[in-house]
Design a protein around this motif. Structure first.
Motif, PDB file in Angstrom:
ATOM      1  N   ARG A  49       0.818  -1.204   0.000  1.00 15.57           N
ATOM      2  CA  ARG A  49       0.000   0.000   0.000  1.00 15.57           C
ATOM      3  C   ARG A  49       0.861   1.267   0.000  1.00 15.57           C
ATOM      4  NH1 ARG A  49      -5.170  -2.166   1.301  1.00 15.57           N
ATOM      5  NH2 ARG A  49      -6.133  -0.120   1.503  1.00 15.57           N
ATOM      6  N   GLN A  50       0.399   2.255  -0.778  1.00 18.93           N
ATOM      7  CA  GLN A  50       1.057   3.554  -0.900  1.00 18.93           C
ATOM      8  C   GLN A  50       0.030   4.635  -0.565  1.00 18.93           C
ATOM      9  OE1 GLN A  50       4.055   2.607  -1.505  1.00 18.93           O
ATOM     10  NE2 GLN A  50       3.768   0.710  -2.656  1.00 18.93           N
ATOM     11  N   ILE A  51       0.516   5.843  -0.272  1.00 25.52           N
ATOM     12  CA  ILE A  51      -0.358   6.947   0.135  1.00 25.52           C
ATOM     13  C   ILE A  51      -0.458   7.981  -0.982  1.00 25.52           C
ATOM     14  CG2 ILE A  51      -0.711   8.824   1.800  1.00 25.52           C
ATOM     15  CD1 ILE A  51       0.886   7.165   3.835  1.00 25.52           C
ATOM     16  N   THR A  52      -1.688   8.424  -1.282  1.00 23.18           N
ATOM     17  CA  THR A  52      -1.888   9.540  -2.209  1.00 23.18           C
ATOM     18  C   THR A  52      -2.637  10.657  -1.488  1.00 23.18           C
ATOM     19  OG1 THR A  52      -4.071   8.881  -3.072  1.00 23.18           O
ATOM     20  CG2 THR A  52      -2.135   7.873  -4.109  1.00 23.18           C
ATOM     21  N   ASN A  53      -2.413  11.901  -1.928  1.00 28.07           N
ATOM     22  CA  ASN A  53      -3.183  13.017  -1.386  1.00 28.07           C
ATOM     23  C   ASN A  53      -3.048  14.225  -2.302  1.00 28.07           C
ATOM     24  OD1 ASN A  53      -1.556  15.408   0.347  1.00 28.07           O
ATOM     25  ND2 ASN A  53      -0.327  13.609  -0.120  1.00 28.07           N
ATOM     26  N   ASN A  54      -3.746  15.285  -1.985  1.00 27.29           N
ATOM     27  CA  ASN A  54      -3.747  16.488  -2.826  1.00 27.29           C
ATOM     28  C   ASN A  54      -3.051  17.682  -2.181  1.00 27.29           C
ATOM     29  OD1 ASN A  54      -4.974  15.707  -5.245  1.00 27.29           O
ATOM     30  ND2 ASN A  54      -7.013  15.779  -4.330  1.00 27.29           N
ATOM     31  N   ASP A  55      -2.376  17.472  -1.036  1.00 26.58           N
ATOM     32  CA  ASP A  55      -1.782  18.606  -0.330  1.00 26.58           C
ATOM     33  C   ASP A  55      -0.261  18.678  -0.463  1.00 26.58           C
ATOM     34  OD1 ASP A  55      -4.507  18.375   0.954  1.00 26.58           O
ATOM     35  OD2 ASP A  55      -3.714  20.118   2.040  1.00 26.58           O
ATOM     36  N   GLU A  83      -2.981  14.328  -6.626  1.00 29.72           N
ATOM     37  CA  GLU A  83      -1.769  14.928  -7.194  1.00 29.72           C
ATOM     38  C   GLU A  83      -0.496  14.222  -6.747  1.00 29.72           C
ATOM     39  OE1 GLU A  83       0.437  19.308  -7.462  1.00 29.72           O
ATOM     40  OE2 GLU A  83      -1.564  19.110  -6.547  1.00 29.72           O
ATOM     41  N   TYR A  84      -0.415  13.821  -5.483  1.00 26.69           N
ATOM     42  CA  TYR A  84       0.819  13.272  -4.932  1.00 26.69           C
ATOM     43  C   TYR A  84       0.685  11.773  -4.650  1.00 26.69           C
ATOM     44  CZ  TYR A  84       1.880  18.201  -4.158  1.00 26.69           C
ATOM     45  OH  TYR A  84       2.091  19.546  -4.330  1.00 26.69           O
ATOM     46  N   LEU A  85       1.707  11.036  -5.035  1.00 24.00           N
ATOM     47  CA  LEU A  85       1.801   9.606  -4.753  1.00 24.00           C
ATOM     48  C   LEU A  85       3.087   9.379  -3.972  1.00 24.00           C
ATOM     49  CD1 LEU A  85       1.245   6.560  -5.019  1.00 24.00           C
ATOM     50  CD2 LEU A  85       2.227   6.658  -7.330  1.00 24.00           C
ATOM     51  N   SER A  86       2.949   8.982  -2.719  1.00 19.78           N
ATOM     52  CA  SER A  86       4.103   8.755  -1.850  1.00 19.78           C
ATOM     53  C   SER A  86       4.299   7.256  -1.663  1.00 19.78           C
ATOM     54  CB  SER A  86       3.898   9.442  -0.500  1.00 19.78           C
ATOM     55  OG  SER A  86       3.774  10.842  -0.684  1.00 19.78           O
ATOM     56  N   MET A  87       5.453   6.763  -2.068  1.00 23.57           N
ATOM     57  CA  MET A  87       5.747   5.336  -2.029  1.00 23.57           C
ATOM     58  C   MET A  87       6.215   4.975  -0.617  1.00 23.57           C
ATOM     59  SD  MET A  87       4.953   4.391  -5.067  1.00 23.57           S
ATOM     60  CE  MET A  87       5.706   2.771  -5.245  1.00 23.57           C
ATOM     61  N   LEU A 122       2.701  -0.045 -13.501  1.00 23.68           N
ATOM     62  CA  LEU A 122       1.672   0.798 -12.885  1.00 23.68           C
ATOM     63  C   LEU A 122       2.260   2.127 -12.419  1.00 23.68           C
ATOM     64  CD1 LEU A 122      -0.192  -1.936 -10.807  1.00 23.68           C
ATOM     65  CD2 LEU A 122      -1.172  -0.596 -12.687  1.00 23.68           C
ATOM     66  N   LEU A 123       3.458   2.078 -11.850  1.00 20.28           N
ATOM     67  CA  LEU A 123       4.103   3.313 -11.392  1.00 20.28           C
ATOM     68  C   LEU A 123       4.377   4.234 -12.578  1.00 20.28           C
ATOM     69  CD1 LEU A 123       5.185   4.911  -9.020  1.00 20.28           C
ATOM     70  CD2 LEU A 123       7.376   3.729  -9.285  1.00 20.28           C
ATOM     71  N   THR A 124       4.821   3.661 -13.690  1.00 15.60           N
ATOM     72  CA  THR A 124       5.046   4.456 -14.905  1.00 15.60           C
ATOM     73  C   THR A 124       3.745   5.075 -15.397  1.00 15.60           C
ATOM     74  OG1 THR A 124       6.919   3.081 -15.573  1.00 15.60           O
ATOM     75  CG2 THR A 124       5.840   4.362 -17.299  1.00 15.60           C
ATOM     76  N   THR A 125       2.687   4.292 -15.389  1.00 21.53           N
ATOM     77  CA  THR A 125       1.381   4.774 -15.846  1.00 21.53           C
ATOM     78  C   THR A 125       0.908   5.956 -15.000  1.00 21.53           C
ATOM     79  OG1 THR A 125       0.719   2.597 -16.670  1.00 21.53           O
ATOM     80  CG2 THR A 125      -1.050   4.150 -16.145  1.00 21.53           C
ATOM     81  N   LEU A 126       1.037   5.841 -13.682  1.00 21.04           N
ATOM     82  CA  LEU A 126       0.577   6.900 -12.789  1.00 21.04           C
ATOM     83  C   LEU A 126       1.454   8.147 -12.906  1.00 21.04           C
ATOM     84  CD1 LEU A 126      -0.240   4.636  -9.704  1.00 21.04           C
ATOM     85  CD2 LEU A 126      -1.899   5.814 -11.170  1.00 21.04           C
ATOM     86  N   MET A 166       0.923  12.327 -11.816  1.00 18.02           N
ATOM     87  CA  MET A 166       1.111  12.276 -10.364  1.00 18.02           C
ATOM     88  C   MET A 166       2.573  12.574 -10.014  1.00 18.02           C
ATOM     89  SD  MET A 166      -1.280   9.163  -8.949  1.00 18.02           S
ATOM     90  CE  MET A 166      -1.569   9.988  -7.385  1.00 18.02           C
ATOM     91  N   GLN A 167       2.785  13.329  -8.943  1.00 18.94           N
ATOM     92  CA  GLN A 167       4.128  13.612  -8.445  1.00 18.94           C
ATOM     93  C   GLN A 167       4.503  12.519  -7.451  1.00 18.94           C
ATOM     94  OE1 GLN A 167       5.026  17.682  -7.326  1.00 18.94           O
ATOM     95  NE2 GLN A 167       3.195  18.430  -8.405  1.00 18.94           N
TER      96      GLN A 167
END
Length: 327
Positions: free
Chosen positions: A145-151, A221-225, A275-279, A284-285
């Motif tokens: 699982r990874q975390i995404t958010n807009n802030d 906007e943000y994808l944190s691995m 999938l990471l390349t696609t996102l 996504m940052q």
């Protein structure tokens, strides 16, 4: 009279023939989308099982919460209105032992998971679910699982401070994100896209396959691995409902679920980079989180499991011992 008796005999024979050849319709409901790995695994199971079942029966998959949310579908397999479902993070609400998979950074890699499947799952987790009327047939992959958010990018737990992060309906996942400073908001997966789109929540956490499958890149906007938790998914039946199926059908479903477990792990490993390349290409940052900082902040979660779950410390010790060189 002879004509009437003959007609009745013929009618009875036809009816009996129809009953003998009638297929068992095996309903498999999942909450995931069809293009997520859970969805792909369910349809691979359907394909393989139906090839083996022949005239005995037919598995039919209903994806995207068509048959209800995870909690609803678990109830339905006990009541007998459907046969199989695919719970993941909700399982600790059925049996607390399943919260072993809510311990951050416990699963080192997929080889480690395979060893846990052969021992901890079979010897501890399956009996715990059976005591509640359920039988998981195998451990399939949901993913890391990874975390995404807009802030903002999430590099360390402090970056989560005050963010409304959707979690599954799991008290353990809620506790984890509270420990890290977030404002966890339990919500059904089917409701997450709109909640992100409308700003009801700031972010969410899921494997890449679910993030891409639900098109969260359109509203995040943000994808944190972080890779903070490895979530299995469990093809699960209600014990009483399953027992009513023909024994040959039971064997086919059980064996096929185990086959798909291996297939799902292989698919998960091969899909991660794509999938990471696609996102990333979708805008996504992406950042790599500070694993050490999250591990340090997660120690209270391990203590909570050891204190609150029967034989919790023994389960932790067994799981860590199975990690081998991957720990």
């Amino acid at each position: 009279m002879k004509t009437k008796k003959l007609s009745a005999l013929i009618a009875l024979t036809i009816a009996w023939s129809g009953m003998a050849t009638a297929q068992e319709e095996i309903i498999f409901g999942i909450s995931a989308t069809p293009n997520s790995l859970q969805g792909q695994s369910a349809y691979e199971f359907q394909r393989r099982a139906n090839e083996k079942l022949g005239d005995l029966g037919e598995v039919k998959v209903f994806d995207s919460s068509q048959l209800g949310k995870d909690k609803d579908m678990l109830q339905k397999i006990r009541l007998g209105t459907m046969h199989i479902t695919l719970p993941s993070s909700i399982m600790p609400e059925i049996a607390p032992e399943y919260a072993i998979f809510d311990l951050p950074f416990l699963v080192a890699n997929r080889d480690h998971l395979a060893r846990m499947d052969e021992t901890l799952f079979s010897n501890t987790l399956v009996p715990a679910a059976e005591a509640q009327g359920y039988r998981p047939l195998a451990v399939w992959e949901n993913g890391f699982r990874q975390i995404t958010n807009n802030d903002r990018p999430i590099n360390v737990p402090a970056d989560l401070e005050g963010l409304k992060i959707r979690t599954p309906n799991s008290s353990w996942r809620v506790s984890m994100f509270e420990e890290w400073g977030a404002n966890p908001t339990p919500m059904a997966f089917s409701e997450v896209f709109v909640a992100l789109q409308t700003g009801v929540i700031d972010g969410q956490e899921n494997p890449l396959t679910n993030i891409a499958g639900a098109k969260f890149e359109e509203v995040q906007e943000y994808l944190s691995m972080t890779g903070h938790v490895y979530s299995p998914a469990y093809p699960t039946v209600g014990i009483d409902t399953f027992a009513k199926l023909d024994s040959k059908i039971q064997t086919i479903l059980s064996e096929t679920a185990q086959e798909v477990a291996v297939w799902a792990r292989e698919q998960g490993a091969s899909q991660d980079d794509d999938l990471l390349t696609t996102l990333t290409e979708a805008g996504m940052q992406v950042n790599q989180a500070d694993r050490a900082a999250f591990v340090e902040a997660s120690k209270p979660i391990y203590q909570k499991f050891a204190d609150e779950v029967e034989n919790g410390q023994a389960m932790i010790d067994e799981a860590l011992a199975l990690a081998g060189d991957g720990s």
